[in-house]
Write a protein that holds these residues in place. Structure first.
Motif, PDB file in Angstrom:
ATOM      1  N   UNK A 291       0.829  -1.223   0.000  1.00  9.49           N
ATOM      2  CA  UNK A 291       0.000   0.000   0.000  1.00  9.49           C
ATOM      3  C   UNK A 291       0.848   1.250   0.000  1.00  9.49           C
ATOM      4  N   UNK A 292       1.923   1.260   0.771  1.00  7.47           N
ATOM      5  CA  UNK A 292       2.816   2.432   0.824  1.00  7.47           C
ATOM      6  C   UNK A 292       3.436   2.673  -0.540  1.00  7.47           C
TER       7      UNK A 292
ATOM      8  N   UNK B 148       3.184  15.684  -7.107  1.00  4.46           N
ATOM      9  CA  UNK B 148       4.309  16.609  -7.232  1.00  4.46           C
ATOM     10  C   UNK B 148       4.460  17.080  -8.677  1.00  4.46           C
ATOM     11  N   UNK B 149       4.305  16.142  -9.645  1.00  9.64           N
ATOM     12  CA  UNK B 149       4.395  16.543 -11.050  1.00  9.64           C
ATOM     13  C   UNK B 149       3.283  17.541 -11.417  1.00  9.64           C
ATOM     14  N   UNK B 150       2.057  17.354 -10.874  1.00  2.63           N
ATOM     15  CA  UNK B 150       0.925  18.286 -11.092  1.00  2.63           C
ATOM     16  C   UNK B 150       1.268  19.689 -10.607  1.00  2.63           C
ATOM     17  N   UNK B 151       1.874  19.769  -9.404  1.00  2.00           N
ATOM     18  CA  UNK B 151       2.210  21.080  -8.834  1.00  2.00           C
ATOM     19  C   UNK B 151       3.290  21.768  -9.667  1.00  2.00           C
ATOM     20  N   UNK B 152       4.276  20.987 -10.175  1.00  4.15           N
ATOM     21  CA  UNK B 152       5.312  21.594 -11.008  1.00  4.15           C
ATOM     22  C   UNK B 152       4.718  22.138 -12.308  1.00  4.15           C
ATOM     23  N   UNK B 153       3.841  21.337 -12.946  1.00  4.45           N
ATOM     24  CA  UNK B 153       3.196  21.818 -14.171  1.00  4.45           C
ATOM     25  C   UNK B 153       2.332  23.050 -13.907  1.00  4.45           C
ATOM     26  N   UNK B 154       1.627  23.030 -12.788  1.00  2.00           N
ATOM     27  CA  UNK B 154       0.773  24.176 -12.438  1.00  2.00           C
ATOM     28  C   UNK B 154       1.617  25.430 -12.236  1.00  2.00           C
ATOM     29  N   UNK B 155       2.761  25.280 -11.553  1.00  2.00           N
ATOM     30  CA  UNK B 155       3.636  26.425 -11.307  1.00  2.00           C
ATOM     31  C   UNK B 155       4.141  27.006 -12.631  1.00  2.00           C
TER      32      UNK B 155
ATOM     33  N   UNK C 182      -5.470  11.572 -10.485  1.00  2.00           N
ATOM     34  CA  UNK C 182      -4.707  11.373  -9.247  1.00  2.00           C
ATOM     35  C   UNK C 182      -5.628  10.809  -8.178  1.00  2.00           C
ATOM     36  N   UNK C 183      -5.200   9.696  -7.554  1.00  2.00           N
ATOM     37  CA  UNK C 183      -6.010   9.011  -6.555  1.00  2.00           C
ATOM     38  C   UNK C 183      -5.793   9.673  -5.195  1.00  2.00           C
ATOM     39  N   UNK C 184      -6.632  10.696  -4.859  1.00  2.00           N
ATOM     40  CA  UNK C 184      -6.564  11.407  -3.574  1.00  2.00           C
ATOM     41  C   UNK C 184      -7.918  11.315  -2.884  1.00  2.00           C
ATOM     42  N   UNK C 185      -7.927  11.877  -1.678  1.00  2.00           N
ATOM     43  CA  UNK C 185      -9.202  11.989  -0.982  1.00  2.00           C
ATOM     44  C   UNK C 185     -10.130  12.952  -1.724  1.00  2.00           C
ATOM     45  N   UNK C 186     -11.450  12.869  -1.436  1.00  2.00           N
ATOM     46  CA  UNK C 186     -12.432  13.651  -2.193  1.00  2.00           C
ATOM     47  C   UNK C 186     -12.187  15.152  -2.060  1.00  2.00           C
ATOM     48  N   UNK C 187     -11.812  15.593  -0.843  1.00  2.00           N
ATOM     49  CA  UNK C 187     -11.595  17.022  -0.620  1.00  2.00           C
ATOM     50  C   UNK C 187     -10.407  17.526  -1.423  1.00  2.00           C
ATOM     51  N   UNK C 188      -9.257  16.792  -1.334  1.00  2.67           N
ATOM     52  CA  UNK C 188      -8.057  17.210  -2.063  1.00  2.67           C
ATOM     53  C   UNK C 188      -8.260  17.104  -3.575  1.00  2.67           C
ATOM     54  N   UNK C 189      -8.953  16.062  -3.980  1.00  6.87           N
ATOM     55  CA  UNK C 189      -9.183  15.881  -5.413  1.00  6.87           C
ATOM     56  C   UNK C 189     -10.039  17.019  -5.980  1.00  6.87           C
ATOM     57  N   UNK C 190     -11.100  17.439  -5.235  1.00  9.28           N
ATOM     58  CA  UNK C 190     -11.929  18.570  -5.672  1.00  9.28           C
ATOM     59  C   UNK C 190     -11.125  19.860  -5.733  1.00  9.28           C
TER      60      UNK C 190
ATOM     61  N   UNK D   5       3.516   6.307  -5.446  1.00  6.62           N
ATOM     62  CA  UNK D   5       3.232   6.639  -6.845  1.00  6.62           C
ATOM     63  C   UNK D   5       2.283   7.832  -6.939  1.00  6.62           C
ATOM     64  N   UNK D   6       1.229   7.862  -6.105  1.00  2.26           N
ATOM     65  CA  UNK D   6       0.262   8.983  -6.098  1.00  2.26           C
ATOM     66  C   UNK D   6       0.936  10.286  -5.741  1.00  2.26           C
ATOM     67  N   UNK D   7       1.833  10.238  -4.722  1.00  2.00           N
ATOM     68  CA  UNK D   7       2.545  11.464  -4.297  1.00  2.00           C
ATOM     69  C   UNK D   7       3.397  11.990  -5.434  1.00  2.00           C
ATOM     70  N   UNK D   8       4.050  11.089  -6.179  1.00  2.00           N
ATOM     71  CA  UNK D   8       4.883  11.527  -7.308  1.00  2.00           C
ATOM     72  C   UNK D   8       4.041  12.235  -8.377  1.00  2.00           C
ATOM     73  N   UNK D   9       2.868  11.664  -8.661  1.00  2.00           N
ATOM     74  CA  UNK D   9       1.980  12.305  -9.641  1.00  2.00           C
ATOM     75  C   UNK D   9       1.517  13.680  -9.142  1.00  2.00           C
TER      76      UNK D   9
END
Length: 917
Positions: A805-806, A817-824, A880-888, A811-815
């Protein structure tokens, strides 16, 4: 000039400036002051020349003429008043502006003293004329009485020796000459007091002589005056008694005459009473005079005659008192009765006038043959007249009762007869009842058709209103654009239903109208229908006319703008470079310029005129506009020829052309070398095309500049050299495009090779990790299977699952981080684009405008890339597989960024269109 003197002059000048206004006010006040004083002095001097001891009549007459000329003909008082009012305002302004208390007090004291002086002086001057006229009148009176009295004295002195009856007859007018003698003395004494010493002495001497002769004669004839006076008094007594007796008898006869209770009879009776009332004071005065005369006469007659005279006077006085008392009471009652009688008479008259109108309406033979509009109006009139009659009858009944009660309540009106009055009121009541019955029958015969008539009239009024408004629109003058907007709105809303409603009402009304009236109705319908059709036919042409006027107005405004620009270019042609002026000329008069706008508007006018009839005079507008545009084109060509006389401006163009040509050649060789080594993964890392991409933007701007510059130069120098250079640029543009295609091909190849190398490394790493993990998993499985108990086996299995599971979370955390870099990256670009778009654009030349266009194009290309990246952000935020709040939250951020990128795209498109235009 020394500095000290300049400062002194400045101080003096400032002093003059600061005190000039006050000085001018003071000068104005002083000028008016002395003008007023001159008027006062003049009036005083003239007054002294008029208030003197007077001379003969002729000299006094000259003084009066002088007074009239000086005072009245020249309007001296009005002149003084005007001067005083102007001085008063000037004094108030001067006192207000002056800060000196003492000076203000002096001004106010002068105004007060002058007012008091003029008040006294004006009274004396105004009294001069009356004084002079009185002196002249006394001279006239004195001269006439002296002349007549001297002549009479001579005749009277001669009569002293005549017989007694002759003397008695001559001297019976002695009282008149006594009055003349008194008037002579009064006038003479007045003149002695007002004339100078010499004239006064002559007047005194003349009066002494005349008075002496008068005194001597009067002592001899005074008894004749007494005899004549007794005869005169006896005659006055007899005449007075006869006149009083006649008045009393006539009054008693009028007071006792029977009177009908009517306004006319009572008014005549009141006039008789008022005549008696007006004569009574004179009769009473005459009665007193006759009494005094009779008392004087009784002293000169016998006792019997005196008693008879006194008895007659007592009887006349008593009868006169009775007439006064009775006539006064009777007049009071009649006047109180007269007002209601007059009001009643008006009401009866008004009743019969309204009744006559009613009878005219209800006595119409065959009302169905009358026009409908006439019958409708008559029905309305009948209601009004009938209501008037009803009100009048009510008022007549009430007022007649009040009048009868008033007559019966007083004794002095017992000789008033009421029978005729009552018959008149009864006749009104009977007449009203008959009228009500006949009017009701007549109304029933015509009310049946009123509804259809009302419907027809309403529909016709509505149709006429619409036609009237439309005709006003066709004639209205004003701003063409405003008229076009308003008239288009009106004519587009014209409703055919208005006409249809009118025609339907007309058909319904025709069925009930007599045949002779149907013709006029149908004629009116045809007239309105024809007006409606004419309106429908004329409205489109009217709107076209307005459209043409709007286009012509805009066309003329644009023509004036072109002429103003031509004038400016011709004016600065000698001071500025030809190249810059040619650029401005081409920009202003090019395809997107004002001249092109003139052509478009003229073309629009031509299209509109094609829709008009050939005979329409508005077509002349097109011909005049075509002449104007032709003339403008001639002026533009002439100005352009002046601007293009000198155009040696190829140096900069050739320099930048050579620079771009060399760069393309060298870069193309470098790219071919990279292409040869691109497929070799061993040499992949040595192949770097990114450096070339960095220079593409710079040389792309250079290429754009060359194209825009060549367009200008070709217009400036339309010769063989320009044609050859245009071919060279076309070839260079082809080379540049081929270079870009080659670069794109190499970048794609390098990208594919890079992906392959990275994939090989990832596969190698994954295989190594898989081998390691498989060994670990096999060991873990053996360990789990080799446990001594089930519980230990379950715990080891759970620990193994947590580890897996970890790995998934990593893998989700890496995706993420890549989202935040693209957004920046996208946000950084948005900030950069916003700063570019928010700057103030200032195009000082064609080069700056061209540069701005190229920069806008490049920014637009970057925005397209960012739009793709923003779309990927939206896609990745959903994967990205996150919780509903973070995903929204991530999805909201991605969509917001995507919208901002779209706004930048829209803004860039608008700016590019704006700059290009």
């Amino acid at each position: 000039v020394p500095h000290d003197q300049l400062e002194d002059m400045a101080d003096r000048f400032n002093f003059v400036v600061s005190t000039s206004e006050l000085h001018l006010l003071k000068m104005e006040f002083l000028e008016l002051k002395y003008r007023l004083l001159s008027l006062l002095v003049f009036a005083e001097s003239k007054l002294k020349s008029w208030i003197i001891k007077y001379g003969r009549r002729e000299s006094v007459e000259l003084l009066l003429q002088n007074y009239i000329s000086v005072i009245e003909n020249s309007k001296f008082f009005e002149q003084y008043e005007v001067t005083y009012q102007i001085l008063k305002r000037a004094a108030e302004m001067y006192a207000k502006a002056n800060g000196s208390v003492e000076e203000v007090e002096n001004v106010m004291k002068f105004m007060s003293d002058t007012t008091a002086q003029w008040r006294n002086l004006s009274v004396e001057v105004r009294s001069v004329r009356s004084m002079l006229e009185e002196v002249i009148a006394n001279w006239d009176r004195y001269s006439s009485t002296v002349a007549s009295l001297q002549a009479w004295l001579e005749d009277a002195e001669k009569m002293l020796n005549q017989p007694e009856h002759s003397k008695k007859d001559f001297f019976r007018h002695l009282p008149h000459w006594i009055q003349q003698h008194t008037a002579m003395n009064d006038a003479g004494n007045f003149l002695i007091e007002t004339c100078d010493e010499t004239i006064s002495r002559d007047l005194k001497q003349q009066l002494l002589l005349l008075n002496g002769r008068w005194r001597e004669l009067f002592m001899q004839v005074k008894q004749y005056a007494r005899a004549d006076e007794l005869d005169k008094m006896r005659k006055e007594y007899v005449d007075g008694v006869a006149h009083l007796t006649s008045f009393i008898d006539g009054s008693n006869k009028k007071l006792s005459t029977p009177v009908e209770v009517s306004f006319h009879d009572v008014k005549i009776f009141v006039q008789d009473l008022e005549n008696i009332k007006h004569k009574l004071p004179a009769m009473e005065a005459q009665c007193k005079a006759v009494t005094r005369t009779g008392q004087l006469v009784t002293k000169e007659v016998s006792q019997e005659e005196a008693n008879e005279m006194l008895g007659t006077l007592t009887r006349l006085k008593e009868q006169l008192g009775k007439v006064k008392e009775y006539s006064s009471a009777l007049l009071c009652e009649c006047q109180r009765l007269l007002s209601p009688l007059e009001e009643l008479e008006k009401q009866i008259t008004h009743f019969y006038e309204s009744l006559e109108k009613v009878n005219e309406i209800i006595s119409i033979l065959d009302p169905e043959t009358q026009p409908t509009t006439v019958l409708k109006q008559k029905a309305q009139d009948l209601v009004a007249y009938q209501e008037n009659c009803k009100k009048d009858v009510s008022l007549i009944e009430r007022n007649s009762q009040s009048i009868l009660q008033c007559v019966a309540s007083t004794e002095v009106l017992q000789h008033f007869h009421q029978s005729t009055f009552q018959k008149k009121v009864t006749q009104v009541q009977i007449t009203f009842q008959n009228m009500v019955r006949k009017a009701g029958e007549w109304r029933k015969n015509i009310e049946a058709n009123s509804r259809l008539m009302k419907k027809f009239e309403e529909s016709r009024a509505e149709l006429e209103k619409v036609i009237q408004i439309a005709n006003c629109c066709l004639k209205e003058k004003g701003n063409p654009e405003e008229l076009l907007r308003k008239h288009s709105e009106f004519f587009n809303q014209l409703d055919q239903r208005v006409l249809n409603a009118f025609l339907k009402a007309c058909d319904e009304l025709t069925d009930i109208l007599p045949e002779q009236e149907q013709h006029s109705l149908q004629e009116a319908v045809r007239k309105l229908h024809r007006q409606w059709k004419d309106l429908q036919a004329e409205a489109p042409y009217h709107l076209i006319h307005l459209k043409i006027e709007v286009q012509k107005s805009k066309f003329l405004v644009t023509v004036e703008e072109c002429k103003a620009e031509l004038a400016r270019q011709n004016k600065v042609l000698t001071r500025e470079g030809n190249e810059r002026m040619i650029k401005e000329h081409m920009l202003f008069f090019g395809d997107k310029g004002s001249y092109h706008l003139c052509e478009k508007r003229l073309q629009r006018m031509e299209e509109l005129c094609q829709k008009l009839p050939v005979s329409d005079p508005v077509r002349g507008t097109l011909e005049s506009s075509q002449r104007i545009l032709k003339d403008l084109k001639s002026q533009i060509d002439s100005t352009y020829m002046k601007l293009t006389e000198h155009s040696d401006t190829w140096k900069g163009y050739k320099s930048r052309f050579s620079e771009l040509e060399n760069w393309i050649s060298s870069t193309e060789r470098e790219l071919k070398k990279i292409k040869e080594n691109a497929n070799d993964t061993a040499k992949y890392k040595q192949c770097k095309a990114s450096e070339i991409r960095k220079h593409i933007h710079k040389h792309g701007e250079n290429h754009s500049w060359l194209k825009s510059r060549l367009a200008v130069l070709t217009a400036l120098c339309p010769d063989l050299e320009a044609k050859e250079t245009e071919d060279e640029l076309c070839k260079l543009s082809s080379d540049f495009k081929r270079l870009l295609d080659l670069l794109a091909e190499i970048e794609n190849t390098l990208g594919a090779v890079g992906d392959c190398v990275q994939y090989k490394e990832e596969v190698k790493s994954a295989i190594e990790e898989l081998i390691s993990n498989s060994k670990e998993v096999q060991a873990e499985a053996e360990k789990i299977l080799d446990t001594e108990s089930l519980l230990q086996a379950q715990q080891l299995l759970l620990h193994h699952q947590v580890g897996q599971l970890l790995m998934s979370i990593s893998v989700t955390i890496n995706k993420w981080e890549q989202f935040e870099r693209d957004k920046e990256t996208v946000v950084k670009y948005l900030n950069q684009a916003s700063s570019v778009l928010e700057r103030i654009l200032n195009f000082s030349s064609l080069e700056s405008l061209s540069s701005e266009l190229d920069q806008t194009k490049e920014l637009s290309k970057q925005t397209e890339a960012m739009a793709v990246q923003a779309e990927n952000l939206v896609k990745n935020s959903s994967e990205i597989q996150l919780g509903s709040k973070n995903k929204q939250s991530l999805q909201h951020q991605a969509k917001s960024i995507q919208e901002q990128v779209k706004k930048v795209e829209v803004t860039l498109e608008e700016e590019y269109v704006l700059n290009k235009s």
